[in-house]
Scaffold this motif. Structure first.
Motif, PDB file in Angstrom:
ATOM      1  N   PHE A 225     -11.880  19.123   6.167  1.00 33.14           N
ATOM      2  CA  PHE A 225     -12.932  20.108   5.892  1.00 33.14           C
ATOM      3  C   PHE A 225     -13.037  21.130   7.026  1.00 33.14           C
ATOM      4  O   PHE A 225     -14.112  21.476   7.465  1.00 33.14           O
ATOM      5  N   TYR A 226     -11.877  21.563   7.492  1.00 33.20           N
ATOM      6  CA  TYR A 226     -11.821  22.595   8.534  1.00 33.20           C
ATOM      7  C   TYR A 226     -12.698  22.233   9.732  1.00 33.20           C
ATOM      8  O   TYR A 226     -13.421  23.047  10.287  1.00 33.20           O
ATOM      9  N   LEU A 227     -12.579  20.989  10.096  1.00 29.87           N
ATOM     10  CA  LEU A 227     -13.365  20.395  11.174  1.00 29.87           C
ATOM     11  C   LEU A 227     -13.259  21.170  12.493  1.00 29.87           C
ATOM     12  O   LEU A 227     -14.252  21.457  13.157  1.00 29.87           O
ATOM     13  N   GLU A 228     -12.019  21.542  12.853  1.00 32.34           N
ATOM     14  CA  GLU A 228     -11.838  22.184  14.157  1.00 32.34           C
ATOM     15  C   GLU A 228     -12.494  23.559  14.187  1.00 32.34           C
ATOM     16  O   GLU A 228     -13.150  23.921  15.163  1.00 32.34           O
ATOM     17  N   VAL A 332     -15.162   9.300   7.344  1.00 37.47           N
ATOM     18  CA  VAL A 332     -14.222   8.717   6.388  1.00 37.47           C
ATOM     19  C   VAL A 332     -14.106   9.693   5.225  1.00 37.47           C
ATOM     20  O   VAL A 332     -15.114  10.060   4.634  1.00 37.47           O
ATOM     21  N   VAL A 333     -12.888  10.131   4.922  1.00 35.53           N
ATOM     22  CA  VAL A 333     -12.765  11.135   3.865  1.00 35.53           C
ATOM     23  C   VAL A 333     -11.964  10.625   2.673  1.00 35.53           C
ATOM     24  O   VAL A 333     -11.035   9.834   2.824  1.00 35.53           O
ATOM     25  N   ASP A 334     -12.360  11.042   1.502  1.00 34.90           N
ATOM     26  CA  ASP A 334     -11.562  10.814   0.297  1.00 34.90           C
ATOM     27  C   ASP A 334     -11.884  11.917  -0.698  1.00 34.90           C
ATOM     28  O   ASP A 334     -12.539  12.903  -0.344  1.00 34.90           O
ATOM     29  N   ALA A 340     -20.299  19.967   2.240  1.00 36.70           N
ATOM     30  CA  ALA A 340     -21.656  20.166   2.774  1.00 36.70           C
ATOM     31  C   ALA A 340     -22.094  18.938   3.569  1.00 36.70           C
ATOM     32  O   ALA A 340     -22.653  19.054   4.661  1.00 36.70           O
ATOM     33  N   GLY A 341     -21.830  17.775   3.024  1.00 35.26           N
ATOM     34  CA  GLY A 341     -22.246  16.541   3.687  1.00 35.26           C
ATOM     35  C   GLY A 341     -21.570  16.385   5.039  1.00 35.26           C
ATOM     36  O   GLY A 341     -22.203  16.048   6.047  1.00 35.26           O
ATOM     37  N   HIS A 343     -20.269  18.742   6.912  1.00 35.59           N
ATOM     38  CA  HIS A 343     -20.721  19.750   7.870  1.00 35.59           C
ATOM     39  C   HIS A 343     -22.117  19.440   8.413  1.00 35.59           C
ATOM     40  O   HIS A 343     -22.382  19.636   9.594  1.00 35.59           O
ATOM     41  N   THR A 344     -22.981  18.908   7.550  1.00 38.46           N
ATOM     42  CA  THR A 344     -24.301  18.524   8.044  1.00 38.46           C
ATOM     43  C   THR A 344     -24.174  17.458   9.120  1.00 38.46           C
ATOM     44  O   THR A 344     -24.860  17.499  10.145  1.00 38.46           O
ATOM     45  N   ARG A 345     -23.284  16.515   8.888  1.00 33.47           N
ATOM     46  CA  ARG A 345     -23.135  15.449   9.875  1.00 33.47           C
ATOM     47  C   ARG A 345     -22.552  15.978  11.177  1.00 33.47           C
ATOM     48  O   ARG A 345     -22.919  15.541  12.266  1.00 33.47           O
ATOM     49  N   LEU A 346     -21.626  16.934  11.066  1.00 29.68           N
ATOM     50  CA  LEU A 346     -21.060  17.525  12.279  1.00 29.68           C
ATOM     51  C   LEU A 346     -22.153  18.226  13.082  1.00 29.68           C
ATOM     52  O   LEU A 346     -22.250  18.068  14.304  1.00 29.68           O
ATOM     53  N   GLU A 347     -22.994  18.974  12.364  1.00 27.30           N
ATOM     54  CA  GLU A 347     -24.054  19.705  13.067  1.00 27.30           C
ATOM     55  C   GLU A 347     -25.009  18.730  13.754  1.00 27.30           C
ATOM     56  O   GLU A 347     -25.380  18.919  14.910  1.00 27.30           O
ATOM     57  N   ALA A 348     -25.362  17.676  13.031  1.00 29.02           N
ATOM     58  CA  ALA A 348     -26.279  16.692  13.607  1.00 29.02           C
ATOM     59  C   ALA A 348     -25.659  16.048  14.845  1.00 29.02           C
ATOM     60  O   ALA A 348     -26.333  15.818  15.856  1.00 29.02           O
ATOM     61  N   PHE A 349     -24.374  15.801  14.763  1.00 29.11           N
ATOM     62  CA  PHE A 349     -23.696  15.161  15.891  1.00 29.11           C
ATOM     63  C   PHE A 349     -23.686  16.096  17.099  1.00 29.11           C
ATOM     64  O   PHE A 349     -23.958  15.674  18.228  1.00 29.11           O
ATOM     65  N   VAL A 350     -23.404  17.372  16.843  1.00 28.14           N
ATOM     66  CA  VAL A 350     -23.374  18.335  17.944  1.00 28.14           C
ATOM     67  C   VAL A 350     -24.763  18.442  18.586  1.00 28.14           C
ATOM     68  O   VAL A 350     -24.889  18.462  19.817  1.00 28.14           O
ATOM     69  N   ASP A 351     -25.805  18.453  17.765  1.00 30.53           N
ATOM     70  CA  ASP A 351     -27.173  18.479  18.304  1.00 30.53           C
ATOM     71  C   ASP A 351     -27.409  17.270  19.197  1.00 30.53           C
ATOM     72  O   ASP A 351     -27.943  17.377  20.299  1.00 30.53           O
ATOM     73  N   LEU A 352     -27.010  16.133  18.686  1.00 30.74           N
ATOM     74  CA  LEU A 352     -27.206  14.900  19.430  1.00 30.74           C
ATOM     75  C   LEU A 352     -26.486  14.964  20.786  1.00 30.74           C
ATOM     76  O   LEU A 352     -27.029  14.577  21.818  1.00 30.74           O
ATOM     77  N   LEU A 353     -25.269  15.506  20.768  1.00 31.43           N
ATOM     78  CA  LEU A 353     -24.517  15.589  22.015  1.00 31.43           C
ATOM     79  C   LEU A 353     -25.201  16.531  23.007  1.00 31.43           C
ATOM     80  O   LEU A 353     -25.242  16.254  24.213  1.00 31.43           O
TER      81      LEU A 353
END
Ligand code: SF4
Ligand code: SF4
Lengths: 379, 326
Positions: A225-228, A332-334, A340-341, A343-353
């Motif tokens: 999901f274009y993570l980088e 975990v991807v499939d 959307a899900g 990306h939301t988790r990525l954003e939350a993780f970045v906030d946490l960091l």
């Protein structure tokens, strides 16, 4: 014969050079999209891991563009990849698609068979042309990796969203078009200069995040999901731990000659995982420890659902995370994962960091003590 | 005092327990297995597993939990990398002891010899010797114990080959010769099972399908009832040599069943099993093209409903009978 191959990040660039260099017409499959995945999912076994499904989609889309043959790697286990080609061949046969599958088995299956396969594929060209092709292919592998690495550093600071990606795509295109080693080198130079020229916001509070896990999902942006790109835009310097050129060096060149690979790195995994488990399972554990040591702010572990080596790693990472006090996010991807899900988790993780980092800075100034415990979620 | 070592009744247990039991016995250590899988135990395993773990590994975690809860301080958990040259079992077997240790920490001492026959035999014997010396056993004694183990394993395999079921499996005629069933009006019907031993021999995991089939007057064949030579020969008929031992045996057995004209094949697989996801696919597609033998694939996990399995088994068996009597 027109030959295609599965997508895996920027690998289509060196693959194209390789196939054309030995005298065939290369058909690069259309970029992976939801349609590709849907096609693959329709025909592949439901319980297969994600890369197999996307591969099938690539083949079918490439066939519509005129491909007649598929170049695919084999393997000697222990993970599923070694049987991808064999199973994919059966699937294509059942769909009734006339695509010839050329599966290159590694030399560990037998040097003579390996050499036979290669001489069959290279029968149209001279030895000199083969050498040239290999050199150009290799140069393109390393060039792509070099440019991508640079983009990961640049993107976190870019002042205008999308500038870095534009430079990256443009310079990758130059590498793709390059027909000589010199042109490849020139393309890299142009790319690096343009990255430098990208307008940057150097005051931005950036984070460093290590990305580890299964190689396909690390390398193929569609699968992650274009993570980088997403992380870069969020002000994260992504340190991807697996690169195709390094993989080739370790797994094909060195392992064919039974050379030990990255021993020092793997030693870091020892307290947690003492044996190779196929794929990049062991590397995932080792890289997580190594990244923590070099001061990364967090780790993202990405794997396809049911991926065998990475499930081993996933079961072990909580321990590493605890010992090194580094937050780990598991993705975990499939085919059911939604952008959307993720990306939301990525954003939350970045906030946490970010919170983590600030709290830590405060704590070290003695202003406030900081409860570490809940800061290490393994999602 | 004899010391007691616990072994989870899961995964490699089903193929190798008799060997290890006799081996440990050779130097006065009692190797005890956890009880047959049950609901509570599965629940404990499922709770501790990460998402996407295959059902059999979840079951194993449940067994390890049981052993720890029941006071076993030493748990035997070999790392099975390879039991035949150029083959593996499954990536998860290779990392299993580490997964278990990461899950249970230091709640017990884990004995983890590495079984890797990809390496020279010498390495394997070294592992065995180290294991013996752990219990203060001389090299000679260990060697004797090892022979004892091999003998027990041979006996066990012979018994399986003759159609017996492991004593611990709850199947009706456990440890008995399986009678050929010839009931009036109904022809004796044979069905060939394919699948990992830890699914076939774990009656809870497979929802007692062996019993259920026997109750429907079906004679059940397993991969282990076929001679190794046949399996080896048949497995070569596939386009690529399979590098998972269990997968290779399954592929070989599938072709052997076809050649034996077994009327039906049931592939028992576990949800999220990586190796079966491809092996079963190969079997299904190839056999469907090459032979008219009906196949049924049962995909099991902790959520599988027994009623659904019964319905599918009954329908399958009825269909096989109808085909035979036609
Ligand atoms: S590494 Fe994982 S995702 Fe890739 S082929 Fe192996 S099991 Fe599948
Ligand atoms: S072979 Fe399948 S069921 Fe067995 S441990 Fe591996 S993934 Fe799990």
């Amino acid at each position: 014969m027109k030959i295609t191959f599965p997508h895996m990040g920027t690998a289509y660039i060196p693959f194209r050079a390789l196939i054309q260099g030995v005298g065939y017409h290369a058909v690069v499959p259309p970029r992976c999209t939801q349609k590709t995945l849907a096609l693959g999912t329709r025909h592949a076994p439901e319980s297969a891991c994600l890369p197999l499904k996307i591969n099938i989609g690539n083949y079918l889309e490439a066939q519509q563009q005129g491909a007649e043959g598929i170049l695919m790697a084999g393997g000697i286990g222990p993970c599923r990849f070694g049987f991808y080609g064999t199973v994919q061949k059966e699937i294509l046969q059942d769909i009734g698609i006339a695509l010839e599958m050329l599966i290159i088995e590694p030399p560990q299956q037998g040097w003579s068979a390996f050499i036979n396969q290669l001489s069959y594929l290279t029968r149209k060209v001279t030895k000199g042309e083969i050498a040239q092709t290999l050199a150009l292919t290799w140069a393109k592998f390393t060039a792509c990796d070099r440019l991508e690495k640079e983009s990961l550093k640049t993107r976190a600071y870019e002042a205008t969203l999308g500038d870095t990606s534009r430079v990256l795509h443009h310079s990758l295109e130059l590498v793709d078009q390059a027909s000589s080693l010199q042109m490849v080198r020139q393309a890299v130079r142009t790319g690096l200069t343009s990255f430098k020229a990208v307008a940057k916001d150097l005051d931005r509070e950036v984070l460093t995040v290590g990305v580890v896990g299964e190689i396909y999902t690390l390398l193929e942006p569609f699968a992650n999901f274009y993570l980088e790109e997403r992380l870069g835009e969020l002000g994260v310097i992504v340190q991807r731990q697996v690169w195709f050129s390094e993989w080739i060096l370790h797994h094909i060149v060195l392992s064919a000659f039974k050379k030990r690979r990255n021993g020092n790195l793997l030693r870091l995994a020892k307290p947690y995982l003492t044996h190779f488990v196929g794929g990049h399972g062991l590397e995932t554990v080792a890289h997580t420890a190594a990244m923590a040591k070099t001061g990364a702010d967090g780790i993202i572990h990405i794997l396809p659902f049911t991926c065998m080596p990475e499930i081993v790693a996933q079961s072990i990472l909580p321990e590493v995370s605890r010992d090194y006090q580094i937050p780990v996010l598991t993705l975990v991807v499939d085919e059911h994962s939604a952008e959307a899900g993720i990306h939301t988790r990525l954003e939350a993780f970045v906030d946490l960091l970010h919170n983590h980092k600030r709290a830590f800075q405060k704590a070290s100034k003695g202003v406030e003590t900081f409860g570490k415990k809940e800061m290490y979620p393994i999602a | 005092m004899t010391s007691v070592v616990g072994m989870p009744r899961a995964l490699a247990y089903h193929d190798y327990f008799p060997f290890w039991e006799a081996f440990f016995d050779g130097f006065g250590v009692r190797l005890t297995a956890s009880p047959p899988t049950n609901k509570a135990l599965v629940h404990e395993g499922v709770r501790r597993a990460v998402d996407g773990t295959c059902f059999p590994v979840k079951i194993l975690l449940g067994h390890v939990h049981w052993l720890i809860e029941n006071g076993y301080t030493t748990i035997f958990l070999p790392r099975f990398v390879s039991v035949a040259p150029k083959e593996y079992i499954c990536p998860k077997f290779m990392g299993l002891p580490d997964m278990v240790q990461a899950t249970f920490g230091t709640k017990a001492k884990f004995l983890v010899p590495t079984i890797d026959l990809n390496l020279p035999k010498k390495c394997f014997y070294e592992q065995i010797q180290t294991l013996g010396s752990e219990f203060g056993c001389s090299p000679k004694q260990t060697k004797l114990a090892f022979r004892q183990g091999l003998e027990a394993l041979r006996d066990y395999r012979d018994a399986l080959l003759k159609g017996r079921w492991p004593a611990n499996s709850n199947s009706q005629n456990a440890d008995n010769n399986q009678p050929t069933l010839e009931v009036e009006g109904k022809k004796s019907l044979k069905v060939g099972l394919l699948g990992h031993s830890y699914l076939i021999y774990d009656d809870f995991a497979n929802m007692h399908i062996v019993n259920k089939l026997q109750n429907m007057e079906v004679e059940v064949m397993t991969v282990d009832m076929l001679p190794d030579e046949r399996i080896d020969a048949q497995s070569l008929a596939w386009p690529k040599r399979m590098f998972w031992t269990s997968g290779r045996r399954i592929l070989g057995a599938a072709r052997e069943y076809v050649e034996m004209r077994i009327p039906g094949i049931i592939y028992v697989t576990a949800f999220a099993c990586g190796t079966d996801s491809l092996t079963a696919e190969l079997v299904e597609r190839t056999l469907r093209r090459e032979s008219p033998i009906p196949q049924l694939i049962l995909n099991l996990d902790e959520h599988t409903g027994e009623a659904g399995i019964v319905t599918r088994l009954e329908a399958f068996v009825d269909m096989l009978r109808w085909r035979i009597n036609r």
